[in-house]
Scaffold this motif. Sequence first.
Motif, PDB file in Angstrom:
ATOM      1  N   MET A   1      11.757  -2.756  16.885  1.00 41.69           N
ATOM      2  CA  MET A   1      10.394  -3.210  16.720  1.00 41.69           C
ATOM      3  C   MET A   1       9.576  -2.230  15.875  1.00 41.69           C
ATOM      4  SD  MET A   1       8.050  -4.487  19.789  1.00 41.69           S
ATOM      5  CE  MET A   1       6.628  -5.431  19.458  1.00 41.69           C
ATOM      6  N   LEU A   2       9.767  -0.926  16.107  1.00 45.98           N
ATOM      7  CA  LEU A   2       8.980   0.091  15.428  1.00 45.98           C
ATOM      8  C   LEU A   2       9.918   1.127  14.816  1.00 45.98           C
ATOM      9  CD1 LEU A   2       6.116   1.386  14.953  1.00 45.98           C
ATOM     10  CD2 LEU A   2       6.418   2.519  17.136  1.00 45.98           C
ATOM     11  N   SER A   3       9.773   1.352  13.522  1.00 48.13           N
ATOM     12  CA  SER A   3      10.490   2.435  12.855  1.00 48.13           C
ATOM     13  C   SER A   3       9.561   3.638  12.829  1.00 48.13           C
ATOM     14  CB  SER A   3      10.851   2.048  11.419  1.00 48.13           C
ATOM     15  OG  SER A   3      11.749   0.973  11.398  1.00 48.13           O
ATOM     16  N   VAL A   4      10.087   4.807  13.125  1.00 44.23           N
ATOM     17  CA  VAL A   4       9.287   6.028  13.097  1.00 44.23           C
ATOM     18  C   VAL A   4       9.763   6.877  11.930  1.00 44.23           C
ATOM     19  CG1 VAL A   4       8.606   8.112  14.338  1.00 44.23           C
ATOM     20  CG2 VAL A   4       8.950   5.974  15.597  1.00 44.23           C
ATOM     21  N   VAL A   5       8.824   7.244  11.066  1.00 42.72           N
ATOM     22  CA  VAL A   5       9.111   8.124   9.929  1.00 42.72           C
ATOM     23  C   VAL A   5       8.376   9.433  10.193  1.00 42.72           C
ATOM     24  CG1 VAL A   5       8.817   8.489   7.455  1.00 42.72           C
ATOM     25  CG2 VAL A   5       9.445   6.218   8.318  1.00 42.72           C
ATOM     26  N   VAL A  31      10.738   1.805  20.031  1.00 42.02           N
ATOM     27  CA  VAL A  31      11.193   2.526  18.843  1.00 42.02           C
ATOM     28  C   VAL A  31      12.612   2.082  18.523  1.00 42.02           C
ATOM     29  CG1 VAL A  31      11.789   4.787  17.890  1.00 42.02           C
ATOM     30  CG2 VAL A  31       9.689   4.511  19.207  1.00 42.02           C
ATOM     31  N   ARG A  32      12.774   1.538  17.335  1.00 43.04           N
ATOM     32  CA  ARG A  32      14.082   1.034  16.894  1.00 43.04           C
ATOM     33  C   ARG A  32      14.898   2.102  16.182  1.00 43.04           C
ATOM     34  NH1 ARG A  32      14.990  -3.993  12.703  1.00 43.04           N
ATOM     35  NH2 ARG A  32      17.241  -3.808  12.630  1.00 43.04           N
ATOM     36  N   GLU A  33      14.217   2.936  15.392  1.00 41.91           N
ATOM     37  CA  GLU A  33      14.900   3.963  14.611  1.00 41.91           C
ATOM     38  C   GLU A  33      13.924   5.074  14.276  1.00 41.91           C
ATOM     39  OE1 GLU A  33      16.043   2.372  10.780  1.00 41.91           O
ATOM     40  OE2 GLU A  33      14.064   1.501  10.493  1.00 41.91           O
ATOM     41  N   VAL A  34      14.491   6.243  13.982  1.00 39.73           N
ATOM     42  CA  VAL A  34      13.693   7.394  13.563  1.00 39.73           C
ATOM     43  C   VAL A  34      14.313   7.937  12.286  1.00 39.73           C
ATOM     44  CG1 VAL A  34      12.858   9.693  14.166  1.00 39.73           C
ATOM     45  CG2 VAL A  34      13.077   7.948  15.950  1.00 39.73           C
ATOM     46  N   ILE A  35      13.447   8.190  11.302  1.00 43.15           N
ATOM     47  CA  ILE A  35      13.892   8.715  10.011  1.00 43.15           C
ATOM     48  C   ILE A  35      13.076   9.966   9.698  1.00 43.15           C
ATOM     49  CG2 ILE A  35      14.214   8.228   7.558  1.00 43.15           C
ATOM     50  CD1 ILE A  35      14.028   5.196   8.358  1.00 43.15           C
ATOM     51  N   TYR A  36      13.761  11.068   9.432  1.00 42.19           N
ATOM     52  CA  TYR A  36      13.096  12.300   9.023  1.00 42.19           C
ATOM     53  C   TYR A  36      12.974  12.266   7.510  1.00 42.19           C
ATOM     54  CZ  TYR A  36      12.083  17.261   8.460  1.00 42.19           C
ATOM     55  OH  TYR A  36      11.493  18.459   8.126  1.00 42.19           O
ATOM     56  N   ALA A  37      11.762  12.386   6.987  1.00 39.05           N
ATOM     57  CA  ALA A  37      11.505  12.220   5.555  1.00 39.05           C
ATOM     58  C   ALA A  37      11.310  13.564   4.872  1.00 39.05           C
ATOM     59  CB  ALA A  37      10.269  11.354   5.357  1.00 39.05           C
ATOM     60  N   GLY A  38      12.397  14.181   4.463  1.00 35.72           N
ATOM     61  CA  GLY A  38      12.266  15.441   3.750  1.00 35.72           C
ATOM     62  C   GLY A  38      13.543  16.246   3.765  1.00 35.72           C
ATOM     63  N   ALA A  39      13.486  17.372   3.071  1.00 32.03           N
ATOM     64  CA  ALA A  39      14.632  18.277   3.048  1.00 32.03           C
ATOM     65  C   ALA A  39      14.824  18.855   4.441  1.00 32.03           C
ATOM     66  CB  ALA A  39      14.390  19.392   2.035  1.00 32.03           C
ATOM     67  N   ALA A  40      16.069  18.948   4.856  1.00 33.89           N
ATOM     68  CA  ALA A  40      16.354  19.418   6.204  1.00 33.89           C
ATOM     69  C   ALA A  40      17.283  20.618   6.167  1.00 33.89           C
ATOM     70  CB  ALA A  40      16.989  18.282   7.011  1.00 33.89           C
ATOM     71  N   GLY A  68      12.321  -1.659  10.793  1.00 33.70           N
ATOM     72  CA  GLY A  68      11.413  -2.295  11.755  1.00 33.70           C
ATOM     73  C   GLY A  68      10.274  -3.026  11.064  1.00 33.70           C
ATOM     74  N   PRO A  69       9.711  -4.036  11.729  1.00 30.36           N
ATOM     75  CA  PRO A  69       8.566  -4.749  11.162  1.00 30.36           C
ATOM     76  C   PRO A  69       7.290  -3.901  11.148  1.00 30.36           C
ATOM     77  CG  PRO A  69       9.059  -5.589  13.343  1.00 30.36           C
ATOM     78  CD  PRO A  69      10.145  -4.620  13.002  1.00 30.36           C
ATOM     79  N   TRP A  70       7.278  -2.828  11.926  1.00 28.93           N
ATOM     80  CA  TRP A  70       6.169  -1.885  11.953  1.00 28.93           C
ATOM     81  C   TRP A  70       6.722  -0.493  11.721  1.00 28.93           C
ATOM     82  CZ3 TRP A  70       0.959  -2.956  12.758  1.00 28.93           C
ATOM     83  CH2 TRP A  70       0.676  -4.271  13.119  1.00 28.93           C
ATOM     84  N   VAL A  71       5.902   0.368  11.103  1.00 27.53           N
ATOM     85  CA  VAL A  71       6.315   1.744  10.816  1.00 27.53           C
ATOM     86  C   VAL A  71       5.241   2.700  11.323  1.00 27.53           C
ATOM     87  CG1 VAL A  71       6.912   3.409   9.018  1.00 27.53           C
ATOM     88  CG2 VAL A  71       7.575   1.025   8.753  1.00 27.53           C
ATOM     89  N   LEU A  72       5.669   3.685  12.089  1.00 27.76           N
ATOM     90  CA  LEU A  72       4.799   4.787  12.499  1.00 27.76           C
ATOM     91  C   LEU A  72       5.144   5.960  11.601  1.00 27.76           C
ATOM     92  CD1 LEU A  72       2.951   6.511  14.374  1.00 27.76           C
ATOM     93  CD2 LEU A  72       4.928   6.800  15.858  1.00 27.76           C
TER      94      LEU A  72
END
Length: 124
Positions: A1-5, A31-40, A68-72
């Motif tokens: 439902m919610l993707s977390v970036v 929360v459907r998925e979590v994506i870290y946006a950057g160099a790690a 997800g249809p929504w993004v945090l």
Amino acid sequence: MLSVVITPAGGPEDLAFLFARLVPAAVDGLVREVIYAGAADATVEEICEATGARIAEGLGAALAQAKGPWVLVAPATFRPPEDWQDRAAAHLAHRTGALRIKGVRTGGWFARNPSAELRPLARR
């Protein structure tokens, strides 16, 4: 439902704290998925691997990958309040616009996933 970036900010302890706050929402299906946006670095890679989060090369790539249809979108320093999950679920069920969730340190935004089309979110 919610993707977390999650955008890079702070240190690994901030990221670990945020993941701990997201776990109940993932268990409940918000929360459907979590994506870290950057160099790690190695520590961030280890945290993401342990939690099942993906790593993307920057915010644009992370938003393009979000399913997800929504993004945090929130920085790793985001400290969501205790009731964030209930407030987010209620908003998702009844509204179509963006919502800002104020945290202890910084806030996070969530809005409908614009199908990888980047556009600014209006402040409320």
